[in-house]
Design an enzyme around this catalytic site. Structure first.
Site: not given
Ligand SMILES: *[C@@H]1O[C@H](CO)[C@@H](O)[C@H](O)[C@H]1NC(C)=O
Ligand SMILES: *[C@@H]1O[C@H](CO)[C@@H](O)[C@H](O)[C@H]1NC(C)=O
Ligand SMILES: *[C@@H]1O[C@H](CO)[C@@H](O)[C@H](O)[C@H]1NC(C)=O
Ligand SMILES: *[C@@H]1O[C@H](CO)[C@@H](O)[C@H](O)[C@H]1NC(C)=O
Ligand SMILES: *[C@@H]1O[C@H](CO)[C@@H](O)[C@H](O)[C@H]1NC(C)=O
Ligand SMILES: *[C@@H]1O[C@H](CO)[C@@H](O)[C@H](O)[C@H]1NC(C)=O
Length: 363
Positions: A99, A140, A255, A344
């Site tokens: 990212g 990405e 998360y 992730w």
């Protein structure tokens, strides 16, 4: 030769004929790890995974070679051996990009045959010399039709080069992609993806963030109203574009995002908020969310309609995936005939709770 031996030989040949060393995968139960994530590779409970992505290798913007930074040399070169200590059959893949890498560099690399070849050849060389079982493209993301079609060419040539190795165990090829097959009205090169990749990792999260959304949001919800963003609508778009479910691995976040509520008494999904809480972006690791709940006696809610958890205490509201959301998504992925799931990222788990829920949810 004794008859018994002949029979044995016959059945051995039968097995070889019926089960060639094909690339067909069993279920994929994967996660990502990176250095400085909070745990070292030797801390990973690798019995809970079939595949681990080691992140990230870099794209050199001048030469277009894949490189591993000097600070990652040691941990990447020992990664496969380390995670195989407790699970000898686990497969490791090297992820390239990520990212925070520069999408323009990937677009430039993919736009010319010569730079694609440099990228491909160096990626295979690195994967083999470091002992990885596969390569994962984390560009990405391509931004328009020409970048998408260049991605398709890259994948065509990557597969050709991997096949050209004539190895008994060809490298796995995967890519991490947007939750939907269409990004800003531009379609991914679905035919090339289906023909060339072993699977895609669908990044099914970050739909709502406190940096821009003025109401609380479930950032990785499975279901929503038609025409609203959700994980199931993303999977449906990939299916609708013609990609086989067996090429899809569903991403799940370890998360959440924390918002500051306008009114502590108004604490559902979609409640008015002023912005991030707990961190600059509002991003909070699952292990810290559990500590927040404990420390503040927060109220924990599971919304089974949208498949998301959230918690709140005072003016702080956090949307995330707890055990219920993770387990339900794994059942969904299995029911849809997907290849598997990935998470992730592994260091954010709390004492393996989410990884165990996911693992045991798919037998
Ligand atoms: C790793 O996961 C397995 C399977 O759930 C579990 O039995 C084991 O206790 C875990 N190991 C550690 C060190 O947490
Ligand atoms: C990405 O790379 C391009 C071309 O090398 C450069 O112009 C641009 O500033 C870079 N963007 C970022 C965010 O670093
Ligand atoms: C695609 O997007 C890139 C980056 O924004 C741009 O440089 C390029 O000219 C675009 N190509 C087309 C055909 O629009
Ligand atoms: C295939 O392998 C041969 C021998 O290693 C090499 O010379 C050739 O460039 C390779 N072709 C491709 C398309 O990678
Ligand atoms: C679950 O969330 C949806 C979307 O915000 C909401 O309409 C619904 O009332 C919630 N259900 C429960 C039981 O809270
Ligand atoms: C929870 O409390 C512990 C002990 O006081 C503290 O170290 C930790 O930072 C707190 N975490 C959160 C997320 O509130």
């Amino acid at each position: 030769m004794a008859l018994q031996n002949l029979i044995l030989l016959f059945f051995s040949l039968l097995i070889i004929v019926q089960f060639p060393s094909s690339t067909a995968q069993n279920v994929v139960k994967a996660t990502y790890w990176f250095p400085d994530s909070g745990i070292s590779a030797s801390d990973i409970n690798s019995t809970l995974f079939t595949h681990i992505f080691c992140a990230f290798a870099d794209l050199n913007p001048q030469t277009y070679e894949v490189t591993i930074s000097s600070s990652n040399q040691n941990s990447f070169s020992t990664f496969t051996n380390t995670v195989q200590q407790n699970n000898p059959s686990i497969k490791t893949l090297l992820s390239i990009g990520g990212g925070s890498s520069n999408a323009s560099d990937f677009a430039a690399m993919a736009s010319q045959a010569s730079s694609r070849k440099t990228f491909i050849d160096s990626s295979i060389r690195i994967a083999r010399s470091y002992g990885f079982y596969g390569l994962d493209l984390d560009w990405e993301s391509p931004r328009n039709d020409s970048e998408m079609s260049n991605m398709g060419l890259l994948l065509d040539e990557w597969r050709t080069a991997v096949a050209n190795e004539s190895s008994e165990s060809p490298l796995l090829l995967t890519a991490a992609v947007y939750y939907s097959s269409v990004l800003n009205s531009v379609s991914f090169p679905v035919d090339s993806i289906g023909n060339n990749l072993d699977w895609i990792n669908i990044m099914a999260y970050d739909y709502y963030m406190p940096s821009w959304s003025k109401v609380t949001g479930a950032h990785a919800l499975l279901y929503d109203q038609p025409n609203r963003i959700s994980t199931s609508s993303g999977v449906d778009s990939w299916t609708g574009s013609g990609l086989s479910a067996k090429k899809m691995v569903l991403g799940m976040p370890y998360y959440g995002y924390a918002w500051t509520l306008v009114d502590p008494a108004n604490h559902g999904i979609g409640s008015a908020a002023t912005g991030p809480a707990l961190s600059d972006s509002g991003a909070v690791r699952y292990v810290d969310i559990k500590a927040f709940i404990q420390n503040n006696s927060a109220t924990l809610v599971y919304n089974s309609t949208v498949v998301a958890n959230y918690c709140y205490a005072g003016t702080t509201w956090i949307g995330f995936d707890d055990v219920e959301a993770i387990s339900t998504k794994v059942s969904y992925a299995k029911g849809k005939g997907l290849l598997g799931y990935f998470t992730w990222h592994v260091a954010n788990d709390d004492n393996w709770v989410l990884s165990q829920a996911a693992y045991s949810g798919w037998n």
